[in-house]
Design an enzyme around this catalytic site. Structure first.
Site, short mmCIF file in Angstrom:
data_model
loop_
_atom_site.label_atom_id
_atom_site.label_comp_id
_atom_site.label_asym_id
_atom_site.label_seq_id
_atom_site.Cartn_x
_atom_site.Cartn_y
_atom_site.Cartn_z
N ASP A 25 19.88 24.67 76.38
CA ASP A 25 20.48 25.70 77.25
C ASP A 25 21.78 26.25 76.66
O ASP A 25 22.50 26.99 77.33
CB ASP A 25 20.70 25.17 78.67
CG ASP A 25 21.13 26.25 79.64
OD1 ASP A 25 20.66 27.39 79.52
OD2 ASP A 25 21.98 25.97 80.51
N ASN B 160 27.36 30.86 82.03
CA ASN B 160 27.88 30.79 83.38
C ASN B 160 28.47 29.45 83.78
O ASN B 160 28.95 29.33 84.89
CB ASN B 160 26.72 31.01 84.36
CG ASN B 160 26.87 32.27 85.13
OD1 ASN B 160 27.97 32.77 85.27
ND2 ASN B 160 25.78 32.78 85.61
#
Ligand code: 0GY
Length: 294
Positions: A249, A254
């Site tokens: 990831d 974010n």
């Protein structure tokens, strides 16, 4: 989180540890992203977050440091439906990267062919309201039908509390499905908790639904050593060993707090896939079937 003087966020650690776990030869990081560089690939005006640059050179340096061979670059929402940065990363990888695009559902067939030539093998439907303004199901279904001829799949990102509402939509998608981060279950409920049971019911509804056993940092509120994540996810990997994928990831879009150590994430693999056979399926066989079938 660290912000630069223009407010752009850095959501990844600058000095990841070297993992103790050595991935099998040919291991694939099947969920990662690139951000920019912004000067060449501006972010979408609709972007919900504005990250610092995290381009292909950084991604490939991390890949090598972690002992991986290949990447699947998933178009991040901050780049909207302009897949240029993702395609650029794939093009720079000498065949060692493939991609998942985000497209305007009205995209033409010729443009889909161009994405295929650029290494794209799937499209992503994002249902997270904090990341996208709209997720038009009818239009998504239309473009899902149109990618079937390319042998692509659909990657879906949703949160556990929307799974019931999404079931008819997911059932209607006529190509294989990959579910990002297992649909974000509450892992603190344990392996037999309501979210995991509901997710297993989805997996059992079709034999062509895959999942990413990813993001302990997003899913386990207790943080390292991510015991709740391991307890909930290991049985899933063991029970569906041919449908599980894994990825870092990176650069952790974010993430505003608790930025994970990528080396530490790699070391979790041994705990969710405890045998060499499971590790080979998770990291090599499964992603190769899905992304490098040709
Ligand atoms: C992820 C998760 C997130 C963001 C994105 O495209 C994106 O911006 O995917 C998130 O904020 O949960 O899959 O990397």
């Amino acid at each position: 989180m660290s912000k630069d003087e223009t407010g752009r966020i850095r959501s990844w650690t600058l000095a990841p540890s070297t993992p103790a776990f050595v991935p099998p030869v040919g291991a694939v990081d099947a969920h990662c992203h690139v951000f920019g560089p912004m000067a060449r690939f501006p972010f979408s005006p609709k972007a919900k977050y504005l990250p610092q640059d995290a381009g292909p050179d950084m991604l490939f340096a991390l890949r090598d440091r972690l002992g991986f061979a290949r990447n699947v670059v998933v178009q991040a929402s901050c780049h909207g439906t302009d897949n240029a940065a993702t395609l650029d990363a794939i093009a720079r990888a000498n065949g060692m990267a493939r991609g998942v695009a985000v497209v305007d559902p009205a995209i033409g067939d010729a443009e889909l062919d161009t994405l295929h030539a650029g290494g794209v093998r799937g499209i992503r439907f994002n249902f997270l309201k904090r990341l996208v303004d709209d997720a038009p199901k009818d239009e998504f279904l239309d473009v899902a039908r149109r990618i079937a001829r390319l042998g692509w799949h659909v990657v879906v990102y949703f949160e556990a509390d929307t799974l019931e509402e999404l079931r008819p939509f997911l059932a209607a998608i006529p190509v294989p499905l990959v579910i990002d981060h297992m649909g974000r279950p509450d892992v603190t409920q344990g392996p037999d908790g309501a979210d995991m049971i509901a997710f297993r019911r989805l997996l059992d509804s079709r034999d062509d639904i895959w999942f990413k056993a990813t993001c302990p940092d997003r899913l386990d509120p207790a943080g390292e050593p991510y015991d709740a994540f391991v307890a909930a996810v290991r049985p899933l990997v063991e029970d569906y060993p041919d449908r599980a994928l894994w990825g870092t990831d990176w650069p952790h879009p974010n993430m505003e707090s608790r930025i994970p150590d990528d080396g530490g994430l790699v070391d979790i693999i041994r705990r969710i896939a405890p045998t060499a056979e499971l590790q080979r399926k998770l990291l090599v066989d499964n992603p190769m079937r899905l992304y490098w079938a040709d």
